[in-house]
Design a protein around this motif. Structure first.
Motif, PDB file in Angstrom:
ATOM      1  N   GLU A  10       5.114  -7.310   1.428  1.00  0.00           N
ATOM      2  CA  GLU A  10       5.942  -7.415   2.632  1.00  0.00           C
ATOM      3  C   GLU A  10       6.844  -8.645   2.507  1.00  0.00           C
ATOM      4  OE1 GLU A  10       3.752  -7.338   6.266  1.00  0.00           O
ATOM      5  OE2 GLU A  10       2.707  -5.457   5.783  1.00  0.00           O
ATOM      6  N   ASP A  33       9.530  -6.750   6.378  1.00  0.00           N
ATOM      7  CA  ASP A  33       8.672  -7.214   7.483  1.00  0.00           C
ATOM      8  C   ASP A  33       9.519  -7.820   8.606  1.00  0.00           C
ATOM      9  OD1 ASP A  33       6.361  -7.788   8.819  1.00  0.00           O
ATOM     10  OD2 ASP A  33       5.599  -9.243   7.361  1.00  0.00           O
ATOM     11  N   LYS A  67       9.018  -2.592   8.887  1.00  0.00           N
ATOM     12  CA  LYS A  67       8.070  -2.983   9.928  1.00  0.00           C
ATOM     13  C   LYS A  67       8.854  -3.617  11.081  1.00  0.00           C
ATOM     14  CE  LYS A  67       3.936  -4.308   8.795  1.00  0.00           C
ATOM     15  NZ  LYS A  67       2.845  -5.200   8.323  1.00  0.00           N
ATOM     16  N   ASN A  98       1.649 -10.234   2.081  1.00  0.00           N
ATOM     17  CA  ASN A  98       2.875 -10.943   2.491  1.00  0.00           C
ATOM     18  C   ASN A  98       3.351 -11.848   1.361  1.00  0.00           C
ATOM     19  OD1 ASN A  98       3.305 -10.316   5.476  1.00  0.00           O
ATOM     20  ND2 ASN A  98       1.120 -10.849   5.395  1.00  0.00           N
ATOM     21  N   GLU A 105      -3.199  -4.737   5.999  1.00  0.00           N
ATOM     22  CA  GLU A 105      -2.393  -5.926   5.679  1.00  0.00           C
ATOM     23  C   GLU A 105      -3.312  -7.133   5.506  1.00  0.00           C
ATOM     24  OE1 GLU A 105       0.713  -7.030   8.455  1.00  0.00           O
ATOM     25  OE2 GLU A 105       1.347  -8.722   7.218  1.00  0.00           O
TER      26      GLU A 105
END
Ligand code: C2E
Ligand code: MG
Ligand code: MG
Length: 707
Positions: free
Chosen positions: A562, A592, A613, A530, A475
């Motif tokens: 995400e 996320d 997640k 992200n 990530e």
């Protein structure tokens, strides 16, 4: 005075007197006459005779005379008239004599008879004026008559009503004329209205009588519909000098179409068309006016509905509008206190001004409003909606007496309420302002950083498959090192970027950097990026991603984005459309921070995510709290059945790892398996920055980032 024989008054001497008498001494007769008598020479217009009664009468009004009554003989007749020329013309025209008049003389009214006095040749060389001071009643009548004439001439329709019988006691000329124009709509002929009951104008005569009977109800303003016309009516109380209620006076007009149109324009300019609440301008003006009073005191509330856009998008604008109207109704109902203004500032933003309220009262209102607003709304038979609200409170004089400052402070308080998790209120504090100023400064710094891009870095944290121990993805987590402030957390600057619009530029930078870094990795692990809520719903995300992939020569299957749950709350339909385009490119999409939003499971149904997640806070709590462990288990189970990877975030210890493994999660991420670290390219730079920082800062801060 023999010339006076032609005088009609003297001719009234009793006819047919039998006894031989002395010839009449007219002068003596006038001397004893109990009315005023004067003669006027029509060549000079001077008084040439005044009887004693005239002198006595003049004495009684000498205050208003302006000359000594004893000197009246020889004085010009002009002194008795406001318009001497008019008077002379009248006197000279014997055809208009005799003449009767009531003239106003100072405070007094004089009744006057003027007679022609021809001389022996028949020429009217003199006039005889016979006069008296009108009685008090006559004078009063005269005064009333004069007032009525004035009212008659006024361009508004006036009516008076007897407060006991409720009969119309007076109608001015304009009233009669106006009623004549709408006579077809009247229940009785205009000519019969005088003396008729006022009841004919009202559907509920009883109410009307109650209203008119008591001066305490007045003044009163009303609109009365009469057939196709609307009468605008103002009722005021007429009282005598002694304060006694004499009755109501009605002034009224027919509102023509033009007036109605003007009223409509006024309405549009000052009120919100949907809710009929005051609009932003009106609110601002009212606030300014309140603050301009001496020693201003008021409470100001800013209200923003939570998740209104979601309602609008999922139920349609019609339902959204209905909900706004219903919220407005509740706000109005809660704010009945006089001196309160409720306004819609736009969209789902409302504001309330409570005159003469302190912070405590404003706080109470905010509390009540929150309870009222969240109660469910039955929009249609089948549709029940709920909505929350965030409220910011500011008060004058505590938080300022300038309208702009006060508005911005209420806004800051609202912002704080939203940041505190919504469905709550916050009162302005100076720290909020400091924070806002800091944000503004931070925004400036971030803009500069983006322009240079030499202080922004992307760190990578591994995501590991539990079964194989293989790193499936890394990530990308942004890091910013500021020259003087040191490392600034993304939790601090991402929200600033989102608000200022810098997030788009920042997002593109991250995507490009992540794709290029991933292209240089030895393994085929995916790179997770992200994406902020604010990057979604604009229709640009897919093309930005494609550009980054092509620029780096990275396979779409190596990229994962995400999205946090809150992103989906904001602009549901447009966001989902963007996500679908991304997925169509062959890029995976992960949900996320699962579990932190309030309709998590609904989101799973709304889009076919590739990965869930589970938020780190859940994982960390699971060790202590069985119910959290159970939730981790349920989500893992759900993922298995949907064919979706489940990642446990925030795995810091072996206990965490054991627990999430037992609950059935497929992958893990956390400090236990690897902290976020810089790419190989940045490693040396970061090490240098941290060495530098270590010389100036406490070690704990350095460790937090350099790990
Ligand atoms: P996130 O996407 O949930 O990222 C995971 C966060 O948890 C990261 O914080 C990471 O450093 C931290 N973390 C990882 N393992 C552990 C652990 O074992 N224990 C604890 N306590 N924390 C752990 P970070 O890097 O501070 O990022 C915070 C948030 O900022 C991210 O949450 C993400 O929402 C956002 N963010 C970071 N980089 C970007 C970016 O490039 N773009 C956008 N839009 N947001 C970003
Ligand atoms: Mg993340
Ligand atoms: Mg997360």
């Amino acid at each position: 005075m023999e010339t006076m024989t032609g005088c009609p008054i003297l001719a009234k001497a009793p006819p047919g007197t039998a006894m031989p008498l002395e010839p009449l001494d007219f002068e003596r007769m006038f001397d004893v006459l109990p009315v005023g008598a004067m003669t006027c020479n029509l060549d000079t217009f001077e008084i040439d005779y005044a009887n004693p009664c005239s002198i006595a009468l003049l004495q009684s009004i000498r205050e208003t005379l302006g000359f000594d009554p004893e000197t009246i003989v020889g004085t010009s007749i002009d002194v008795f008239h406001r318009d001497p020329l008019h008077q002379r013309t009248l006197l000279s025209d014997s055809g208009r004599l005799p003449h009767k008049a009531r003239i106003c003389f100072g405070q007094e009214w004089l009744d006057l008879h003027i007679h022609p006095l021809p001389d022996s040749t028949g020429r009217v060389s003199r006039a005889l004026l016979v006069w008296a001071i009108a009685t008090a009643e006559v004078a009063k009548e005269q005064e009333e008559y004069r007032l009525l004439r004035m009212i008659d001439d006024m361009p508004v329709a006036v009516m008076t009503v007897d407060p006991v019988t409720f009969n119309i006691s007076y109608l001015n000329e304009t009233s009669k004329r106006t009623l004549g124009q709408i006579k077809d709509l009247l229940p009785i002929k205009p000519s019969e209205l005088l003396g008729a009951s006022i009841d004919v104008f009202h559907r509920h005569p009883h109410h009307q009588r109650q209203l008119l009977a008591d001066p305490a109800n007045l003044p009163h303003h009303a609109r009365i519909k009469l057939g196709s016309e609307v009468l605008d009516l103002q009722v005021s109380a007429v009282t005598g000098t002694d304060g006694v209620y004499l009755g109501p006076m009605l002034t009224w007009s027919v509102i023509t179409k033009q007036v109605a149109a003007e009223a409509r324009i006024q309405q549009l300019a000052h009120f919100d068309t949907l809710t009929a609440l005051a609009n932003r301008n009106t609110f601002r003006e009212h606030l300014k006016a309140c603050l301009a009073r001496p020693d201003p005191k008021l409470g100001l509330l800013f209200i923003d509905l939570d998740g209104f856009k979601f309602v609008n998008d999922s139920h349609g604008h019609l339902v959204g509008d209905t909900l706004l109207i219903r919220v407005a109704d509740r706000l109005r109902a809660c704010c009945g206190r006089p001196g309160t203004m409720v306004a819609r500032l736009g969209g789902d933003e409302f504001a309330i001004l409570i005159a003469e309220a302190g912070i405590e009262e404003a706080r109470d209102v905010a509390r009540t409003l929150l309870l009222e607003i969240v109660a469910p709304y039955q929009i249609e038979a089948e549709r029940r909606l709920e909505i929350g609200a965030s409220i910011g409170v500011a008060a004058a004089p505590e938080h300022g007496t300038d309208s702009e400052i006060l508005l911005s402070r209420a806004d800051m308080a609202l912002y704080a309420a939203k940041a505190a998790g919504k469905k709550t209120f916050r009162v302005f504090t100076p720290e909020l302002e400091t924070r806002v100023h800091e944000r503004v400064r931070l925004e400036g710094k971030l803009r500069a950083a983006l322009a240079q891009a030499d202080s922004l870095f992307l760190f990578y944290q591994p995501i590991t498959d539990i079964a194989t121990g293989r790193v499936t993805a890394r990530e990308g987590l942004i890091r910013w090192h500021h020259r003087t402030r040191g490392w600034i957390s993304p939790a601090e600057f991402i929200p600033v970027a989102e608000e200022s619009g810098l997030i788009d530029e920042l997002g593109i930078w991250v995507l490009n950097r992540a794709c290029r870094d991933a292209a240089s990795w030895d393994d085929d692990a995916r790179v997770a990026v992200n994406v902020s809520a604010k990057q979604l719903g604009k229709g640009t995300l897919a093309s930005n991603i494609l550009a980054a992939l092509v620029g780096a020569g990275l396979e779409p299957s190596r990229l994962e984005i995400e999205i946090t749950e809150s992103a989906l709350l904001a602009d549901e339909l447009d966001c989902l459309a963007d996500l679908r385009r991304v997925r169509d490119l062959g890029v995976r999409v992960a949900l996320d921070d699962f579990g932190t939003g309030f309709s998590s499971l609904a989101h799973l149904r709304s889009f076919p995510f590739d990965k869930i997640k589970i938020d780190g806070s859940f994982v960390q709590d699971a060790v202590q709290r069985p119910e959290c462990a159970a939730i981790v288990g349920v989500v893992a189970d759900l993922g298995r059945r949907l064919g979706v990877t489940t990642v446990a975030e925030g795995v810091e210890t072996q206990a965490h790892l054991d627990l999430v493994t037992a609950e059935g999660c497929t992958e893990v991420q956390g400090y236990l398996l690897g902290r976020p670290v810089p790419s190989a390219r940045d490693a040396a730079t970061i090490a240098a920055l941290n060495r530098q920082a270590a010389l100036h800062r406490p070690t704990s801060q350095v460790r937090a980032i350099a790990s």
